[in-house]
Design an enzyme around this catalytic site. Structure first.
Site, PDB file in Angstrom:
ATOM      1  N   ASP A 189      53.435  10.451  65.613  1.00  8.75           N
ATOM      2  CA  ASP A 189      53.865   9.070  65.700  1.00  8.75           C
ATOM      3  C   ASP A 189      55.125   8.956  64.828  1.00  8.75           C
ATOM      4  OD1 ASP A 189      52.016   5.945  65.872  1.00  8.75           O
ATOM      5  OD2 ASP A 189      54.152   6.365  66.083  1.00  8.75           O
TER       6      ASP A 189
HETATM    7  C1  GLC Z   1      55.109   3.101  66.403  1.00  3.83           C
HETATM    8  C2  GLC Z   1      53.722   3.098  66.994  1.00  3.83           C
HETATM    9  C3  GLC Z   1      53.602   3.916  68.239  1.00  3.83           C
HETATM   10  C4  GLC Z   1      54.895   3.848  69.012  1.00  3.83           C
HETATM   11  C5  GLC Z   1      55.946   4.560  68.198  1.00  3.83           C
HETATM   12  C6  GLC Z   1      57.325   4.540  68.883  1.00  3.83           C
HETATM   13  O1  GLC Z   1      55.055   3.141  65.015  1.00  3.83           O
HETATM   14  O2  GLC Z   1      52.647   3.451  66.131  1.00  3.83           O
HETATM   15  O3  GLC Z   1      52.478   3.408  68.975  1.00  3.83           O
HETATM   16  O4  GLC Z   1      54.753   4.462  70.275  1.00  3.83           O
HETATM   17  O5  GLC Z   1      56.056   4.028  66.892  1.00  3.83           O
HETATM   18  O6  GLC Z   1      57.796   3.235  68.919  1.00  3.83           O
END
Ligand code: GLC
Length: 743
Positions: A281
């Site tokens: 993430d």
């Molecule tokens: C965020 C979220 C994730 C998302 C990613 C990209 O922090 O936790 O669900 O897809 O970053 O935006």
């Protein structure tokens, strides 16, 4: 005749074999291409593929990083021309011409916004959810997005957690079924279709168990609960062909998912045979430092690499430290090769080597009438009727007052996680109702936003109510109060909404409260006050027309709660698939009924809250209709079954009211005795059927050993002989069980 049938069957078998051979041959050819490419790649080029960066448009710094082979994927660039220019650098100006994959969070729509996933789950309409995801893919791929970070299938039993909005609720089975539908929609028939985009099953895993509903918080869940509740939706995602997975931010029992080898390799790869790509993430590799799990970024890069995380989203850990880790012999290059293999496989499956560019078109396929129609239908079907004192549907009135902070709030009705939504394209409830009834409508917000405590506007709303025959009070939460990092410790309506409802009620006019929100809220007092209540999880671009369809009876409500509505915040976590405990609630004496000076032992010794009892406000699976349904007793095709057999459970449902309507018929099984205490019941199936007034339909659900399997005392998965209860009912509390024995 028999020969003809045999020949047909043989032909089908051969065809199926040819198809699977063809796909197998295609996969083999891809693997060979990957091998060939890998052999040519330098260590730097390999590591470059493992690096995902935030898009910043077409600038020299990004271009030079791409040209040097230092970027594998870019997220959040949305201009097709920019995407093509950056892609041209990757394909035509790097040594090996490996294309980039462009990604975006297309969670519940790109431009045409559908209800938040929690709302889509409330509709229990699997086909419609798949259609919505397909429309989202169609719109997003038109600008060059070929990878979305969805579906989010974290089982969420704590409405304090802002991200329950993105999930499909508290139930394992519902998350699994809805997640698979979204994956099918995003990925279409073929991932290499330019209109398809790779799905991403997230957040792996158990993010929804964040302690106290506070985002990014620790989770303390035993492996058995992980395997029986939180992992099955992800296994279903593997089975549905999810092209990618994403790590979760949380730790499980002290191990952050981005460094969890057991989760990412032993379970995901070895047990489940997953061959897709696993992305971290945002910064989750680097965040293992504040987790106090890694000493520095190099340590984080090391632990994430050996834990099977293929790509580093905006953590700069891999691009900074992997080369030295390999050169120092700390990380084997074979580990890098495996990650790059997964990344290249995704790009081959997407067809990016053959077709790396997005076709630039004059008119982008946004907000097409057919798309808006689907969005309106999903919005209507996601509406849950919680109470109705014969007020709805509104059929005859001279004047209707449309009031409340959510009546005309386009940015809020689209919900969280839709950066690309355009409020000017939204149709709000006020607009939709005015469009229908013109000068019969008097609209006064009363409060200007959900947290508004300025009560001066309430008097105007009350005056509007007095002038009308019926009041529609649109309450709830701003979208900003839900979603990532937006958790609440108090689940009641914010601002002065409850006071406004009381003032509206005091006019003596019938008041319909429509709650537009991103989570299960505590509306106990308000349900008491309102004459009718509709619950709507932020329902997207067409929330207005969808809700108007329900309010005025064009659509008979069929929504069912995908998560329990608590009576009080203090009940949380409160969910239907709970354990029975050794002292289930009985003979409860509630706090207001306790005699002063009552003896210490006079209140009994069972499991309940003195000030709440043991029931939520409304249970999982609950939702009313404008009609009524009668469920016959459940019958079983046999009283016993063996592990390789099946039993059929049937029930006849009759529409005993005057409206034709859809009903979500739910199928639950409860294991009465096992080597570990099991939930009192679990959802194992459902059917959403249209049943005309006066019509009876008989539904059948097959009971198989797989539905009875669980993680036993010895941690193996399987069944155990014994008695099971079966319900077929309208919600998780309804119906009488029938029992069968698994031999
Ligand atoms: C965020 C979220 C994730 C998302 C990613 C990209 O922090 O936790 O669900 O897809 O970053 O935006």
């Amino acid at each position: 005749m028999k020969n003809v049938l045999m020949k047909c069957l043989m032909a089908l078998w051969v065809a199926a074999g040819l198809v699977s051979c063809a796909s197998g041959a295609k996969e083999d050819a891809t693997e060979k291409k990957i091998d060939d490419l890998l052999r040519q790649m330098t260590l730097e080029e390999k590591i470059g593929q493992m690096n995902q960066l935030q898009g910043v448009g077409y600038n020299e710094d990004m271009v030079s990083q791409i040209r040097e082979g230092g970027v594998g994927s870019i997220l959040n660039d949305l201009n097709p021309d920019t995407i093509n220019m950056l892609q041209r650098v990757a394909v035509e100006e790097t040594r090996l011409g490996i294309p980039l994959v462009f990604a975006r969070d297309v969670i519940h729509g790109f431009k045409t916004i559908f209800p938040i996933p929690l709302g889509q789950a409330a509709g229990w309409n699997v086909d419609l959810v798949e259609q919505g995801a397909r429309i989202a893919a169609y719109e997003a791929t038109s600008v060059g997005i070929r990878w979305t970070f969805a579906p989010m299938i974290d089982v969420s039993r704590d409405p304090r957690w802002g991200r329950i909005a993105e999930s499909c609720g508290e139930d394992t089975y519902l998350n699994a079924v809805m997640g698979a539908a979204m994956i099918r929609g995003f990925q279409g028939e073929s991932l290499s279709d330019p209109r398809s985009m790779a799905a991403c099953a997230k957040h792996f895993a158990a993010y929804g168990a964040s302690e106290s509903g506070k985002d990014y918080n620790t989770t303390n869940i035993p492996e058995r609960l992980l395997r029986d509740v939180y992992l099955p939706p992800f296994k279903a995602a593997v089975d549905a062909g999810a092209a990618t997975f994403m790590c979760s931010f949380n730790d499980i029992d002290g191990v952050p998912s981005s460094g969890n080898k057991w989760l990412n390799i032993d379970v995901l790869r070895q047990e489940w045979g997953y061959d897709g790509m696993l992305v971290s993430d945002w910064g989750s590799i680097e965040q293992m430092i504040p987790h106090h799990f890694c000493s520095d970024l190099k340590d984080a890069a090391h632990k994430a690499a050996i834990a099977g995380v293929d790509m580093d989203m905006m953590g700069f850990a891999y691009i900074t430290h992997l080369k030295s880790l390999v050169e120092e012999g700390v990380v084997k290059e074979s580990v890098i090769d495996e990650a790059v293999r997964n990344i290249l496989r995704l790009k081959f499956r997407l067809g990016l080597f053959d077709n790396p560019y997005v076709a630039v078109v004059d008119t982008l396929p946004f907000y097409q009438p057919a798309s808006l129609e689907v969005a309106q239908r999903v919005a209507a079907e996601s509406a849950i009727l919680l109470k109705n004192n014969n007020v709805l549907p509104l059929k005859s009135f001279n004047r209707v007052a449309v009031v409340g902070p959510l009546a005309d709030a386009p940015k809020d009705q689209v919900g969280t996680w839709c950066f690309d939504a355009e409020p000017e394209h939204c149709v709000t409830p006020m607009q939709a109702i005015k469009e229908r009834y013109g000068n019969k409508v008097v609209a006064v917000p009363g409060l200007t936003y959900s947290r508004d405590t300025n009560k001066q506007g309430i008097a105007q709303a009350v005056a509007a109510a007095r002038s009308a025959d019926v009041v529609l009070f649109f309450a709830g939460e701003e979208s900003l109060l839900t979603g990532e990092a937006h958790c609440r410790a108090d689940l009641t309506l914010p601002g002065a909404q409850t006071e406004m409802l009381k003032a509206l009620k005091a006019t003596g006019k019938p008041v319909v409260m429509i709650v537009m929100t991103g989570r299960p809220m505590v509306i106990t007092e308000e349900v008491e006050l309102a004459d009718a209540v509709i619950y709507s999880f932020h329902a997207g671009t067409m929330a207005g027309p969808g809700l108007a369809d329900v309010i005025f009876g064009d659509v008979v409500p069929s929504g069912k709660l995908p998560a329990t509505l608590p009576l009080m915040t203090g009940q949380v976590p409160v969910y239907y698939a709970h354990k029975n405990t050794g002292r289930p609630a009985a003979d409860m004496i509630l706090i207001d009924d306790i005699p002063v000076g009552a003896a210490q032992s006079s209140l009994g010794f069972t499991s309940f809250h003195l000030d709440a009892g043991d029931s939520p406000l409304f249970p999982f699976g609950y939702g009313l209709s404008y009609t009524t349904f009668d469920y016959s007793p459940v019958t079983l095709s046999a009283a016993e079954m063996t592990v390789d057999g099946t039993i059929e459970a049937t029930c006849t449902i009759t529409n005993t009211g005057k409206y034709d309507a859809d009903e979500v018929i739910q199928f639950y099984i409860g294991d009465k005795v096992a080597s570990v205490a099991r939930p009192v019941k679990e959802l194992k199936g459902f059917k959403k059927l249209h049943i005309e007034s006066g019509e009876s339909v008989t539904v059948a659900f097959d009971i198989t050993a797989e539905q009875l399997a669980f993680t036993r005392l010895d941690m193996t998965r399987g069944t155990e002989p014994g008695e099971f209860d079966v319900w077929i009912a309208s919600d998780s509390r309804g119906g009488e069980p029938v029992t069968f024995v698994l031999k």
